[in-house]
Design a protein around this motif. Structure first.
Motif, mmCIF file in Angstrom:
data_model
loop_
_atom_site.group_PDB
_atom_site.id
_atom_site.type_symbol
_atom_site.label_atom_id
_atom_site.label_comp_id
_atom_site.label_asym_id
_atom_site.label_seq_id
_atom_site.Cartn_x
_atom_site.Cartn_y
_atom_site.Cartn_z
ATOM 1 N N ARG A 211 35.456 41.629 41.322
ATOM 2 C CA ARG A 211 36.869 40.839 41.785
ATOM 3 C C ARG A 211 37.054 40.627 43.027
ATOM 4 O O ARG A 211 37.967 39.795 43.363
ATOM 5 C CB ARG A 211 37.761 41.864 40.941
ATOM 6 C CG ARG A 211 37.451 41.552 39.424
ATOM 7 C CD ARG A 211 38.714 42.593 38.523
ATOM 8 N NE ARG A 211 39.933 41.778 39.127
ATOM 9 C CZ ARG A 211 41.208 42.208 38.886
ATOM 10 N NH1 ARG A 211 41.340 43.516 38.036
ATOM 11 N NH2 ARG A 211 42.280 41.645 38.967
ATOM 12 N N TYR A 212 36.780 41.586 44.047
ATOM 13 C CA TYR A 212 37.172 41.334 45.414
ATOM 14 C C TYR A 212 35.858 41.172 46.344
ATOM 15 O O TYR A 212 34.707 41.878 46.141
ATOM 16 C CB TYR A 212 38.034 42.612 45.787
ATOM 17 C CG TYR A 212 39.136 42.853 44.874
ATOM 18 C CD1 TYR A 212 40.189 42.334 44.876
ATOM 19 C CD2 TYR A 212 38.846 43.698 43.622
ATOM 20 C CE1 TYR A 212 41.376 42.674 44.020
ATOM 21 C CE2 TYR A 212 39.994 44.079 42.880
ATOM 22 C CZ TYR A 212 40.970 43.389 43.150
ATOM 23 O OH TYR A 212 42.120 43.658 42.327
ATOM 24 N N TYR A 214 35.083 41.757 50.100
ATOM 25 C CA TYR A 214 35.489 42.274 51.607
ATOM 26 C C TYR A 214 34.527 41.724 52.765
ATOM 27 O O TYR A 214 33.259 41.354 52.328
ATOM 28 C CB TYR A 214 35.411 43.682 51.603
ATOM 29 C CG TYR A 214 36.830 44.466 50.779
ATOM 30 C CD1 TYR A 214 37.729 45.056 51.604
ATOM 31 C CD2 TYR A 214 36.620 44.538 49.568
ATOM 32 C CE1 TYR A 214 38.886 45.630 51.177
ATOM 33 C CE2 TYR A 214 37.829 44.896 49.047
ATOM 34 C CZ TYR A 214 38.827 45.494 49.402
ATOM 35 O OH TYR A 214 40.133 46.115 49.002
ATOM 36 N N ARG A 225 33.044 43.684 45.488
ATOM 37 C CA ARG A 225 33.596 45.008 44.825
ATOM 38 C C ARG A 225 34.459 44.848 43.540
ATOM 39 O O ARG A 225 35.073 43.515 43.362
ATOM 40 C CB ARG A 225 34.891 45.663 45.835
ATOM 41 C CG ARG A 225 34.236 46.145 47.104
ATOM 42 C CD ARG A 225 33.745 47.686 46.925
ATOM 43 N NE ARG A 225 34.583 48.435 46.395
ATOM 44 C CZ ARG A 225 34.553 49.660 46.011
ATOM 45 N NH1 ARG A 225 33.281 50.320 45.858
ATOM 46 N NH2 ARG A 225 35.594 50.550 45.639
ATOM 47 N N ARG A 227 36.730 46.991 42.365
ATOM 48 C CA ARG A 227 38.073 47.458 42.779
ATOM 49 C C ARG A 227 38.145 47.447 44.226
ATOM 50 O O ARG A 227 37.281 47.388 45.048
ATOM 51 C CB ARG A 227 38.242 49.033 42.375
ATOM 52 C CG ARG A 227 37.892 49.240 40.673
ATOM 53 C CD ARG A 227 38.010 50.554 40.483
ATOM 54 N NE ARG A 227 37.778 50.785 38.871
ATOM 55 C CZ ARG A 227 37.090 51.683 38.368
ATOM 56 N NH1 ARG A 227 36.585 52.646 39.128
ATOM 57 N NH2 ARG A 227 36.961 51.793 37.090
ATOM 58 N N ARG A 228 39.528 47.608 44.405
ATOM 59 C CA ARG A 228 39.949 47.478 45.834
ATOM 60 C C ARG A 228 39.435 48.811 46.488
ATOM 61 O O ARG A 228 39.420 49.981 45.726
ATOM 62 C CB ARG A 228 41.385 47.426 46.096
ATOM 63 C CG ARG A 228 41.993 45.935 45.840
ATOM 64 C CD ARG A 228 43.519 46.024 45.807
ATOM 65 N NE ARG A 228 44.186 44.596 45.631
ATOM 66 C CZ ARG A 228 44.368 43.822 46.443
ATOM 67 N NH1 ARG A 228 44.179 44.193 47.883
ATOM 68 N NH2 ARG A 228 44.905 42.529 46.022
ATOM 69 N N TYR A 229 39.137 48.721 47.720
ATOM 70 C CA TYR A 229 38.996 50.168 48.278
ATOM 71 C C TYR A 229 40.084 51.258 48.666
ATOM 72 O O TYR A 229 41.167 50.647 48.939
ATOM 73 C CB TYR A 229 38.443 49.871 49.824
ATOM 74 C CG TYR A 229 36.944 49.438 49.706
ATOM 75 C CD1 TYR A 229 35.756 50.282 49.521
ATOM 76 C CD2 TYR A 229 36.548 48.221 50.268
ATOM 77 C CE1 TYR A 229 34.565 50.039 49.422
ATOM 78 C CE2 TYR A 229 35.134 48.038 50.530
ATOM 79 C CZ TYR A 229 34.285 48.621 50.074
ATOM 80 O OH TYR A 229 32.903 48.367 49.998
ATOM 81 N N SER A 230 40.007 52.338 48.031
ATOM 82 C CA SER A 230 41.244 53.479 48.315
ATOM 83 C C SER A 230 41.310 53.776 49.496
ATOM 84 O O SER A 230 42.211 54.577 49.686
ATOM 85 C CB SER A 230 41.192 54.375 46.996
ATOM 86 O OG SER A 230 39.874 55.117 47.226
ATOM 87 N N LEU A 250 40.035 42.473 53.087
ATOM 88 C CA LEU A 250 39.686 41.864 51.987
ATOM 89 C C LEU A 250 39.686 40.209 52.246
ATOM 90 O O LEU A 250 40.791 39.754 52.939
ATOM 91 C CB LEU A 250 40.704 42.157 51.140
ATOM 92 C CG LEU A 250 40.918 41.518 49.838
ATOM 93 C CD1 LEU A 250 39.758 41.719 48.843
ATOM 94 C CD2 LEU A 250 42.355 41.843 49.099
ATOM 95 N N GLU A 253 40.057 37.041 46.467
ATOM 96 C CA GLU A 253 39.657 37.803 45.059
ATOM 97 C C GLU A 253 39.195 36.654 44.108
ATOM 98 O O GLU A 253 39.423 35.631 44.257
ATOM 99 C CB GLU A 253 41.359 38.160 44.665
ATOM 100 C CG GLU A 253 41.910 39.068 45.474
ATOM 101 C CD GLU A 253 43.450 39.507 44.601
ATOM 102 O OE1 GLU A 253 43.367 39.287 43.354
ATOM 103 O OE2 GLU A 253 44.287 40.234 45.421
#
Length: 255
Positions: A211-212, A214, A225, A227-230, A250, A253
């Motif tokens: 979905r993402y 980077y 990715r 998920r977003r990186y935490s 980022l 999306e």
């Protein structure tokens, strides 16, 4: 590379009369078969714990396994020091390079001059280490067999004091030993790993679609990715360790 995160503290499995084998009968059968084939010492059995449950393995080692990992051997010392097989039997493309070299170590009792016996444990001698193994349950039978053999090769290296890191996955000395001990052709082993890699990747994408995107501000490499990186992550091409100069941004999306 990601900014460092403190690992969880291992909760070492207990020493008992024999190995802890939380596994299917198939895994148990290959475990005993390759333990004998490799000539591993009986004294290390009481220090061994094998599971097919990722959460249990994480409790034992403090190490969280990536979804793509098919198997992992971890040597845990009292005091919390954890050293795992660099391969982690991760499903990766055949021929993918992995850097790093293990340092020589003293052999553990068993392949050295004196093996620590079960009677020594009863007399109060405290073992200073544990052997922890994870085997992914969702694999075809032949892949389960060679993964068990693979992780026991890492254990044998550790007991002998000569732990190896994978230099060229599927093409290095560990792969050669795996072929010799299992009787499979090297190319057949590579194809097994490739097939499991592809299937695991399909499962991962079905569970978590990308979905993402980077991007590295320096070289422009893109990192898809689910998920977003935490936490902050930097480009591994520009620096093998975390470097804020190359922190991933980022870019967009995906719908």
């Amino acid at each position: 590379m990601a900014a460092r995160r403190k690992p969880g503290l291992p909760a070492l499995p207990p020493v008992q009369a024999g190995p802890i084998l939380h596994a299917t009968p198939l895994v148990e059968r290959w475990f005993w078969h390759y333990w004998q084939r490799l000539g591993l010492p009986e004294s290390e059995l009481v220090l061994l714990a094998l599971t097919q449950d990722r959460r249990e393995y994480q409790r034992w080692t403090g190490k969280r396994l990536n979804f793509m990992v098919l198997g992992c051997y971890c040597y845990v010392q009292l005091g919390g020091k954890v050293s795992s097989s660099v391969a982690d039997r991760a499903s990766r493309k055949p021929g993918q390079l992995e850097s790093g070299r293990a340092s020589p170590m003293l052999p553990l009792p068993g392949f050295g001059e004196r093996a620590l016996s079960r009677s020594a444990f009863a007399a109060g001698e405290v073992p200073r280490h544990r052997h922890c193994i994870f085997i992914e349950p969702d694999m075809q039978p032949r892949s389960i067999e060679v993964t068990v053999a693979h992780e026991l090769i890492h254990l044998a290296d550790r007991v002998r004091g000569t732990p190896r890191r994978h230099r060229h996955h599927g093409y290095d000395s560990i792969a050669a030993d795996e072929a010799a001990i299992t009787g499979y052709d090297l190319e057949e082993l590579r194809q097994l790993l490739y097939a499991e890699s592809a299937r695991r990747e399909q499962l991962r994408r079905a569970r978590a679609p990308l979905r993402y995107i980077y991007v590295c501000p320096n070289c422009g490499k893109e990192y898809p990715r689910a998920r977003r990186y935490s936490r902050p992550v930097s480009c591994s091409l520009c620096d093998k360790t975390y470097n804020p100069r190359y922190r991933l941004l980022l870019a967009r999306e995906l719908l």
